[in-house]
Write a protein that holds these residues in place. Structure first.
Motif, PDB file in Angstrom:
ATOM      1  N   GLU A  85     -17.299  -0.203   4.083  1.00  0.00           N
ATOM      2  CA  GLU A  85     -17.208   1.021   4.880  1.00  0.00           C
ATOM      3  C   GLU A  85     -17.306   0.743   6.371  1.00  0.00           C
ATOM      4  N   VAL A  86     -18.138  -0.211   6.737  1.00  0.00           N
ATOM      5  CA  VAL A  86     -18.270  -0.556   8.163  1.00  0.00           C
ATOM      6  C   VAL A  86     -16.945  -1.141   8.663  1.00  0.00           C
ATOM      7  N   VAL A  87     -16.347  -2.020   7.857  1.00  0.00           N
ATOM      8  CA  VAL A  87     -15.081  -2.638   8.271  1.00  0.00           C
ATOM      9  C   VAL A  87     -13.983  -1.558   8.357  1.00  0.00           C
ATOM     10  N   ARG A  88     -13.973  -0.669   7.375  1.00  0.00           N
ATOM     11  CA  ARG A  88     -12.988   0.416   7.421  1.00  0.00           C
ATOM     12  C   ARG A  88     -13.184   1.241   8.702  1.00  0.00           C
ATOM     13  N   ASP A  89     -14.409   1.563   9.014  1.00  0.00           N
ATOM     14  CA  ASP A  89     -14.652   2.368  10.219  1.00  0.00           C
ATOM     15  C   ASP A  89     -14.215   1.620  11.479  1.00  0.00           C
ATOM     16  N   MET A  90     -14.434   0.298  11.506  1.00  0.00           N
ATOM     17  CA  MET A  90     -13.982  -0.466  12.675  1.00  0.00           C
ATOM     18  C   MET A  90     -12.455  -0.433  12.775  1.00  0.00           C
ATOM     19  N   MET A  91     -11.792  -0.393  11.621  1.00  0.00           N
ATOM     20  CA  MET A  91     -10.322  -0.438  11.621  1.00  0.00           C
ATOM     21  C   MET A  91      -9.680   0.874  12.053  1.00  0.00           C
ATOM     22  N   THR A  92     -10.412   1.993  11.917  1.00  0.00           N
ATOM     23  CA  THR A  92      -9.796   3.297  12.223  1.00  0.00           C
ATOM     24  C   THR A  92      -9.308   3.379  13.677  1.00  0.00           C
ATOM     25  N   LYS A  93      -9.834   2.524  14.531  1.00  0.00           N
ATOM     26  CA  LYS A  93      -9.418   2.515  15.932  1.00  0.00           C
ATOM     27  C   LYS A  93      -7.917   2.239  16.087  1.00  0.00           C
ATOM     28  N   TYR A  94      -7.409   1.322  15.274  1.00  0.00           N
ATOM     29  CA  TYR A  94      -5.985   0.951  15.403  1.00  0.00           C
ATOM     30  C   TYR A  94      -5.166   1.160  14.129  1.00  0.00           C
ATOM     31  N   PHE A  95      -5.841   1.414  12.998  1.00  0.00           N
ATOM     32  CA  PHE A  95      -5.112   1.398  11.721  1.00  0.00           C
ATOM     33  C   PHE A  95      -5.176   2.748  11.002  1.00  0.00           C
ATOM     34  N   ASN A  96      -4.150   2.992  10.162  1.00  0.00           N
ATOM     35  CA  ASN A  96      -4.053   4.230   9.392  1.00  0.00           C
ATOM     36  C   ASN A  96      -4.052   3.904   7.900  1.00  0.00           C
ATOM     37  N   GLU A  97      -4.026   4.981   7.113  1.00  0.00           N
ATOM     38  CA  GLU A  97      -3.938   4.841   5.644  1.00  0.00           C
ATOM     39  C   GLU A  97      -4.935   3.801   5.127  1.00  0.00           C
ATOM     40  N   LEU A  98      -6.180   3.898   5.595  1.00  0.00           N
ATOM     41  CA  LEU A  98      -7.172   2.888   5.207  1.00  0.00           C
ATOM     42  C   LEU A  98      -7.564   3.034   3.742  1.00  0.00           C
ATOM     43  N   ASN A  99      -7.722   1.893   3.112  1.00  0.00           N
ATOM     44  CA  ASN A  99      -7.916   1.866   1.680  1.00  0.00           C
ATOM     45  C   ASN A  99      -8.988   0.834   1.314  1.00  0.00           C
ATOM     46  N   ILE A 100      -9.905   1.234   0.439  1.00  0.00           N
ATOM     47  CA  ILE A 100     -10.919   0.285  -0.051  1.00  0.00           C
ATOM     48  C   ILE A 100     -10.673   0.050  -1.535  1.00  0.00           C
ATOM     49  N   ILE A 101     -10.661  -1.211  -1.939  1.00  0.00           N
ATOM     50  CA  ILE A 101     -10.369  -1.553  -3.340  1.00  0.00           C
ATOM     51  C   ILE A 101     -11.567  -2.296  -3.937  1.00  0.00           C
ATOM     52  N   LYS A 102     -11.885  -1.936  -5.178  1.00  0.00           N
ATOM     53  CA  LYS A 102     -13.074  -2.536  -5.830  1.00  0.00           C
ATOM     54  C   LYS A 102     -12.720  -3.812  -6.597  1.00  0.00           C
ATOM     55  N   ASP A 103     -13.729  -4.662  -6.826  1.00  0.00           N
ATOM     56  CA  ASP A 103     -13.508  -5.850  -7.671  1.00  0.00           C
ATOM     57  C   ASP A 103     -13.895  -5.545  -9.118  1.00  0.00           C
TER      58      ASP A 103
END
Ligand code: GLN
Length: 275
Positions: free
Chosen positions: A243-261
């Motif tokens: 979630e932290v990495v996703r939040d950091m990415m929102t600055k430049y990136f769209n359609e953010l997606n987290i996938i589980k193992d």
């Protein structure tokens, strides 16, 4: 003595049952070319081979050396990759990252990929082999790059994946653009206590700063300069980092997606770069 008693020796030394069985499987294949198929067909190992296996297992327990380093190879995405203590041993979780990358590459007909911190080259080689994209793998370690080169050569795809020594983007020219930037960077917070086996792997491949996030931050901030429009950035992340990495990415990136193992842990973060 038989294989079961050797597995038990491993378990008694504190190694979990599944892990012990996998290690024996790898040792049998690595040393005697003895596969699951041989086992099913009832092929027996000689007394001498069983004794040799036992000696190797005793050594493995004593030295806490990962079996992949003992046999010099690790299984990843249906291939063996050469590994030495100069590179991280490819993990099952990383297959999730690579499978998702392959899907995106195929769907979007991507042609160029940058793999940052390529290590053994397992990500770069698999993508180059299984998609129509060419891959540039970079690493700060010359020793790691030598292994990556051996791996791409063994797979016979030297024209599809190439390697370059670079500290993150340092040696990537501004006119080099990619459709996908992928990375499984070091993400273990420095100071974390690890099993002795894991500590046999290169420290620079394992550890980041206090919260483990430094490489994500550095890659996210530079990636837009090197991505084509509609390109993707994809990471493997550690426990509780998604979630932290996703939040950091929102600055430049769209359609953010987290996938589980397989264990249900958030393991991959991906985002699309729209100019
Ligand atoms: N890219 C390699 C892997 O995923 C190495 C990663 C690393 O050294 N952090 O196995």
């Amino acid at each position: 003595m038989n294989i079961q008693t050797i597995i038990k020796t491993l378990i008694d030394s504190g190694i979990e049952k599944n892990e012990a069985e996998c290690e024996i499987k790898l040792l049998l294949e690595g040393f005697f070319n003895y596969t699951e198929k041989d086992k099913i067909q009832g092929k027996l190992l000689s007394e001498a081979d069983i004794q040799k296996l036992f000696n190797v297992v005793e050594m493995r327990i004593k030295n806490k050396m990962p079996v992949q380093y003992i046999i010099g190879k690790a299984w990843f995405m249906g291939e063996y990759f050469k590994v030495t203590p100069d590179v991280l041993i490819p993990r099952d979780e990383t297959e999730i990252l690579v499978k998702n990358a392959i899907d995106i590459i195929n769907t979007s007909k991507f042609k160029s990929v940058l793999d940052i911190g390529t290590g053994s080259g397992c990500i770069a080689c698999t993508i180059a082999k299984q998609t129509g994209a060419t891959v540039l793998g970079t690493d700060i370690s010359s020793d790691a790059l030598r292994i990556a080169l051996d791996n791409v050569t063994a797979l016979g795809i030297n024209n599809r994946a190439v390697f370059r020594k670079s500290n993150l983007f340092d040696k990537i020219r501004f006119d080099e653009k990619f459709d996908l930037i992928i990375s499984n960077p070091p993400y273990i917070p420095i100071g974390t206590e690890l099993q002795e086996e894991v500590l046999k792997e290169p420290k620079i491949a394992l550890f980041a700063d206090e919260n483990g996030l430094e490489f994500y931050k550095r890659i996210i901030n530079k990636a837009p300069q090197y991505l084509n429009n509609n390109g993707y950035l994809m990471f493997e992340v550690g426990i509780n980092q998604a979630e932290v990495v996703r939040d950091m990415m929102t600055k430049y990136f769209n359609e953010l997606n987290i996938i589980k193992d397989f264990a249900g842990i958030d393991r991959v973060v991906a985002g699309k770069f729209i100019k």
